[in-house]
Write a protein that holds these residues in place. Structure first.
Motif, PDB file in Angstrom:
ATOM      1  N   ALA A 358       1.028  -1.134  -0.130  1.00  0.00           N
ATOM      2  CA  ALA A 358       0.222  -0.075  -0.073  1.00  0.00           C
ATOM      3  C   ALA A 358       0.814   1.282   0.135  1.00  0.00           C
ATOM      4  N   LEU A 359       2.130   1.282   0.806  1.00  0.00           N
ATOM      5  CA  LEU A 359       2.822   2.423   0.786  1.00  0.00           C
ATOM      6  C   LEU A 359       3.510   2.568  -0.584  1.00  0.00           C
ATOM      7  N   GLU A 360       3.804   1.426  -1.159  1.00  0.00           N
ATOM      8  CA  GLU A 360       4.386   1.761  -2.525  1.00  0.00           C
ATOM      9  C   GLU A 360       3.559   2.263  -3.616  1.00  0.00           C
ATOM     10  N   SER A 361       2.255   1.630  -3.361  1.00  0.00           N
ATOM     11  CA  SER A 361       1.179   2.224  -4.402  1.00  0.00           C
ATOM     12  C   SER A 361       0.920   3.788  -4.063  1.00  0.00           C
ATOM     13  N   GLU A 362       0.733   3.993  -2.876  1.00  0.00           N
ATOM     14  CA  GLU A 362       0.617   5.762  -2.585  1.00  0.00           C
ATOM     15  C   GLU A 362       1.821   6.431  -3.026  1.00  0.00           C
ATOM     16  N   ALA A 363       2.925   5.860  -2.963  1.00  0.00           N
ATOM     17  CA  ALA A 363       4.145   7.006  -3.510  1.00  0.00           C
ATOM     18  C   ALA A 363       4.061   6.862  -4.763  1.00  0.00           C
ATOM     19  N   ALA A 364       3.778   5.808  -5.680  1.00  0.00           N
ATOM     20  CA  ALA A 364       3.480   5.771  -7.070  1.00  0.00           C
ATOM     21  C   ALA A 364       2.511   6.948  -7.446  1.00  0.00           C
ATOM     22  N   THR A 391      10.332  13.843 -14.582  1.00  0.00           N
ATOM     23  CA  THR A 391       9.566  12.616 -15.451  1.00  0.00           C
ATOM     24  C   THR A 391      10.337  11.486 -15.926  1.00  0.00           C
ATOM     25  N   PRO A 392      11.669  11.704 -16.400  1.00  0.00           N
ATOM     26  CA  PRO A 392      12.435  10.353 -16.783  1.00  0.00           C
ATOM     27  C   PRO A 392      12.746   9.796 -15.137  1.00  0.00           C
ATOM     28  N   VAL A 393      13.171  10.400 -14.132  1.00  0.00           N
ATOM     29  CA  VAL A 393      13.406   9.903 -12.938  1.00  0.00           C
ATOM     30  C   VAL A 393      12.285   8.969 -12.610  1.00  0.00           C
ATOM     31  N   SER A 394      10.835   9.604 -12.684  1.00  0.00           N
ATOM     32  CA  SER A 394      10.012   8.876 -12.014  1.00  0.00           C
ATOM     33  C   SER A 394       9.701   7.556 -12.944  1.00  0.00           C
ATOM     34  N   LYS A 395       9.523   8.144 -14.089  1.00  0.00           N
ATOM     35  CA  LYS A 395       9.374   6.849 -15.142  1.00  0.00           C
ATOM     36  C   LYS A 395      10.221   5.561 -15.079  1.00  0.00           C
ATOM     37  N   TYR A 396      11.494   5.963 -14.842  1.00  0.00           N
ATOM     38  CA  TYR A 396      12.356   4.872 -14.828  1.00  0.00           C
ATOM     39  C   TYR A 396      12.028   4.073 -13.413  1.00  0.00           C
ATOM     40  N   TRP A 397      11.961   4.666 -12.198  1.00  0.00           N
ATOM     41  CA  TRP A 397      11.675   3.786 -10.801  1.00  0.00           C
ATOM     42  C   TRP A 397      10.537   3.521 -10.763  1.00  0.00           C
ATOM     43  N   VAL A 398       9.290   4.156 -10.783  1.00  0.00           N
ATOM     44  CA  VAL A 398       8.041   3.683 -10.609  1.00  0.00           C
ATOM     45  C   VAL A 398       7.612   2.308 -11.666  1.00  0.00           C
ATOM     46  N   CYS A 399       8.090   2.537 -12.903  1.00  0.00           N
ATOM     47  CA  CYS A 399       7.748   1.357 -13.901  1.00  0.00           C
ATOM     48  C   CYS A 399       8.504   0.310 -13.751  1.00  0.00           C
ATOM     49  N   LYS A 400       9.828   0.330 -13.031  1.00  0.00           N
ATOM     50  CA  LYS A 400      10.581  -0.700 -12.545  1.00  0.00           C
ATOM     51  C   LYS A 400       9.922  -1.529 -11.456  1.00  0.00           C
ATOM     52  N   ARG A 401       9.276  -0.660 -10.564  1.00  0.00           N
ATOM     53  CA  ARG A 401       8.877  -1.324  -9.420  1.00  0.00           C
ATOM     54  C   ARG A 401       7.417  -2.020  -9.483  1.00  0.00           C
ATOM     55  N   PRO A 403       6.385  -4.693 -11.824  1.00  0.00           N
ATOM     56  CA  PRO A 403       6.167  -6.175 -12.062  1.00  0.00           C
ATOM     57  C   PRO A 403       6.443  -6.818 -10.575  1.00  0.00           C
ATOM     58  N   HIS A 404       7.556  -6.375  -9.695  1.00  0.00           N
ATOM     59  CA  HIS A 404       7.670  -7.020  -8.755  1.00  0.00           C
ATOM     60  C   HIS A 404       6.479  -6.906  -7.798  1.00  0.00           C
ATOM     61  N   HIS A 405       5.709  -5.440  -7.565  1.00  0.00           N
ATOM     62  CA  HIS A 405       4.760  -5.204  -6.884  1.00  0.00           C
ATOM     63  C   HIS A 405       3.585  -5.990  -7.354  1.00  0.00           C
ATOM     64  N   ALA A 406       3.311  -6.432  -8.557  1.00  0.00           N
ATOM     65  CA  ALA A 406       2.192  -6.949  -8.941  1.00  0.00           C
ATOM     66  C   ALA A 406       2.449  -8.541  -8.553  1.00  0.00           C
ATOM     67  N   TYR A 407       3.567  -8.955  -8.757  1.00  0.00           N
ATOM     68  CA  TYR A 407       3.878 -10.393  -8.067  1.00  0.00           C
ATOM     69  C   TYR A 407       3.646 -10.674  -6.821  1.00  0.00           C
ATOM     70  N   GLU A 408       4.311  -9.550  -5.654  1.00  0.00           N
ATOM     71  CA  GLU A 408       3.764  -9.891  -4.301  1.00  0.00           C
ATOM     72  C   GLU A 408       2.473  -9.843  -4.001  1.00  0.00           C
ATOM     73  N   ALA A 409       1.687  -8.953  -4.738  1.00  0.00           N
ATOM     74  CA  ALA A 409       0.291  -8.731  -4.413  1.00  0.00           C
ATOM     75  C   ALA A 409      -0.299 -10.133  -4.959  1.00  0.00           C
ATOM     76  N   PHE A 530       7.521   4.553   5.064  1.00  0.00           N
ATOM     77  CA  PHE A 530       7.760   4.242   3.632  1.00  0.00           C
ATOM     78  C   PHE A 530       9.297   4.693   3.478  1.00  0.00           C
ATOM     79  N   ILE A 531       9.999   5.757   4.021  1.00  0.00           N
ATOM     80  CA  ILE A 531      11.253   6.322   3.961  1.00  0.00           C
ATOM     81  C   ILE A 531      12.254   5.184   4.853  1.00  0.00           C
ATOM     82  N   ALA A 532      11.532   5.002   5.874  1.00  0.00           N
ATOM     83  CA  ALA A 532      12.643   3.875   6.729  1.00  0.00           C
ATOM     84  C   ALA A 532      12.722   2.689   5.866  1.00  0.00           C
ATOM     85  N   ALA A 533      11.955   2.084   5.390  1.00  0.00           N
ATOM     86  CA  ALA A 533      11.715   0.888   4.858  1.00  0.00           C
ATOM     87  C   ALA A 533      12.332   0.699   3.687  1.00  0.00           C
ATOM     88  N   ARG A 534      12.660   2.020   2.726  1.00  0.00           N
ATOM     89  CA  ARG A 534      13.327   2.313   1.534  1.00  0.00           C
ATOM     90  C   ARG A 534      14.906   2.729   1.589  1.00  0.00           C
TER      91      ARG A 534
END
Length: 559
Positions: A358-364, A391-401, A403-409, A530-534
């Motif tokens: 949920a934290l990852e989802s909200e941050a995205a 924009t490129p910074v966010s595109k890189y990171w959020v989009c890479k997160r 697939p793993h997020h979908a798998y864990e869910a 969120f900050i402590a976990a990352r």
């Protein structure tokens, strides 16, 4: 039972009685039930859209819409290259459910509402609408996004814009290929990539020969054509006028020419893709195809740069939409199923995983809406500089997160999650496309370096953005200080050395950006977790490894 009778109990079944299964998650207002999104829309200046977003949320959460989303992906597009007599047809047939989905999205302005009514908060409201539709059916979001982004490339060329802009801003939808005087709306696709070039669009060999004025005849092949039944396409080609080589130009290629004549647009085959199944992608041949140059001949990359920024924004939004679907489905399952004598959601190990997802989802989501805010019509010079890097910074990171997020869910649902009867299997296959489309990881990381080199103001704007939460978190402050020092060091570094560090820098910038957004717009409890976990010293490598003392149950309850 069929996919659409889930949750029914068969009376009188002799062998077993189905119990301890969550019912089908339908009949839910996907906007009102998403408290973080409701709060963010208000915070980013689009609270005036609340009523429309609630109507949209109820629509996409309805049984009928979710059924259409499933049908559109089960009955995938079919290419009809020729008719029964052998004449070229070059048409793609979609399931009627797909047309109902995209018609609903356009009717609510998920494509170009921010351009049609450029009021304060319009881009945020449009982004939230896009999020809601992409949460349930992601394939249709491709032509919706491209049409939104294409406006940025078309609006400055009146020889195309005068005829096409009113059609692009329309909320009507008609899937048929019809002349402009019979079809007042339109969608736009893209055909940029070639076999030998990939992301290196300057390596393209498609040729455009001037016919006089703004018109060119194109010859060549495109390896990926997105949404091939669109009414027009943005195409890159090496153009020449007489004996003068103009260079790489961007052209607008309509499917139909005046008087209803079909342009040469030969669909060779549809791509058999991992995901994004409801949306067709094709290979296309041009052979004397008519196109109209956009912007200046030979300045094709410059013409598409703002379009690319917007499609990258929608990659972030599309991934965030998928994360929300993943969290919502996992929470629904965990609340409706018991194991070892207690609901799954109340068992600490599961609660921690759900809270982290949920934290990852909200941050995205916050990242996507903040980016959308930077594209508002009244954007300041600071906003424009910030979006060039963010924009490129966010595109890189959020989009890479994603697939793993979908798998864990998916894993939260156990065996059910691994079957196509539940939406998270489809979502798991869907998320990687956002990381690949409009620039895969290395391309995006290198674009971050280009932004720092060509637009030094973007680094200053990014630092100013992070400074807004300076002092609120010692962990984030330390990370931000290290990241900005790393950034300054790379600005004057040897290009090869800078490239080797591009991914590390981009990841660090993204986490600093997200941490700052969470501090500003999420409850302090959630932001600190969120900050402590990352970034904290005791952070883990997997979801569910939260800092000691985290109130995971409270985080889950908010979502």
């Amino acid at each position: 039972m069929t996919a659409f009778s889930r949750g029914r109990r068969v009376i009188g079944a002799a062998t077993h009685y189905v119990e301890n299964q969550s019912p089908w998650r339908v009949g839910i207002d996907e906007y009102a039930s998403n408290a973080p999104l409701v709060a963010a829309v208000e915070a980013f200046g689009a609270g005036w859209a609340d009523a429309a977003l609630r109507e949209t949320g109820a629509h996409v959460g309805s049984l009928d819409f979710q059924r259409d989303a499933e049908l559109a992906n089960v009955h995938t597009p079919t290419l009809h290259a020729h008719d029964r007599w052998g004449f070229r047809l070059d048409e793609v047939e979609y399931d009627p459910a797909y047309h109902r989905v995209i018609a609903a999205a356009l009717a609510r302005g998920a494509h170009t509402s921010a351009w049609a009514d450029p009021r304060p908060g319009a881009h945020v409201a449009r982004a939230a609408t896009f999020l809601l539709f992409a949460q349930v059916e992601p394939g249709h979001a491709c032509p919706v996004s491209m049409t939104h982004a294409a406006v940025a490339s078309i609006e400055g060329s009146p020889w195309v814009a005068d005829e096409w802009m009113p059609r692009l801003l329309s909320r009507d939808y008609d899937p048929r290929l019809l002349p402009a005087d019979e079809k007042p709306s339109a969608l736009v696709g893209m055909a940029m990539t070639e076999k030998q070039g990939g992301s290196d669009v300057r390596a393209g060999t498609t040729v455009g020969v001037s016919m006089g004025g703004h018109a060119y005849q194109l010859t060549g092949h495109k390896w990926f054509c997105s949404a091939p039944m669109s009414d027009g396409f943005l195409v890159l080609a090496q153009t020449r006028r007489g004996t003068v080589e103009e260079g790489l130009s961007c052209l607008f290629v309509p499917r139909l020419l005046p008087h209803g004549m079909r342009n040469v647009f030969r669909l060779q085959r549809l791509k058999d893709k991992l995901g994004n199944r409801s949306n067709a992608s094709a290979e296309v041949e041009f052979d004397g195809t008519v196109g109209f140059v956009l912007g200046e001949p030979g300045r094709g990359v410059r013409t598409i740069i703002e379009m690319v920024q917007r499609t990258r924004l929608d990659c972030v939004l599309g991934t965030a939409a998928g994360m929300r679907q993943s969290v919502a489905e996992a929470l629904w399952h965990a609340r409706g199923r018991q194991a070892f004598g207690a609901p799954l959601v109340d068992q600490p190990a599961m609660t921690a995983v759900l809270a982290d997802l949920a934290l990852e989802s909200e941050a995205a989501m916050l990242t996507g809406l903040r980016l959308a805010q930077l594209f508002e019509a009244e954007a300041s010079d600071h906003d424009i500089a910030l979006r060039r890097l963010a924009t490129p910074v966010s595109k890189y990171w959020v989009c890479k997160r994603g697939p793993h997020h979908a798998y864990e869910a998916l894993e939260c649902l156990g065996g059910n999650g691994y079957t196509e009867s539940f939406p998270l299997a489809r979502r798991y296959r869907e998320q990687p496309v956002m990381a690949i489309w409009e620039g895969s990881g290395n391309v995006i990381a290198l674009d971050v370096l280009r932004a720092l080199t060509r637009d030094p103001e973007s680094a200053d704007a990014f630092a100013a953005e992070l400074a807004t939460t300076g002092g609120a978190s010692a962990v984030l402050d330390a990370h931000t200080e290290r990241t900005l020092a790393h950034l300054r060091g790379l600005q004057g570094a040897d290009p090869a050395a800078a490239q080797a560090e591009a991914r590390r820098l981009t990841e660090s910038l993204a986490l600093a950006f997200q941490g700052s957004l969470m501090l500003r717009y999420a409850p302090s409890r959630d932001a600190e977790a969120f900050i402590a976990a990352r970034l904290g010293e005791d952070r883990g490598a997997q979801y569910g490894v939260l800092p000691h003392g985290t109130d995971a149950a409270a985080i889950v309850a908010r979502h």
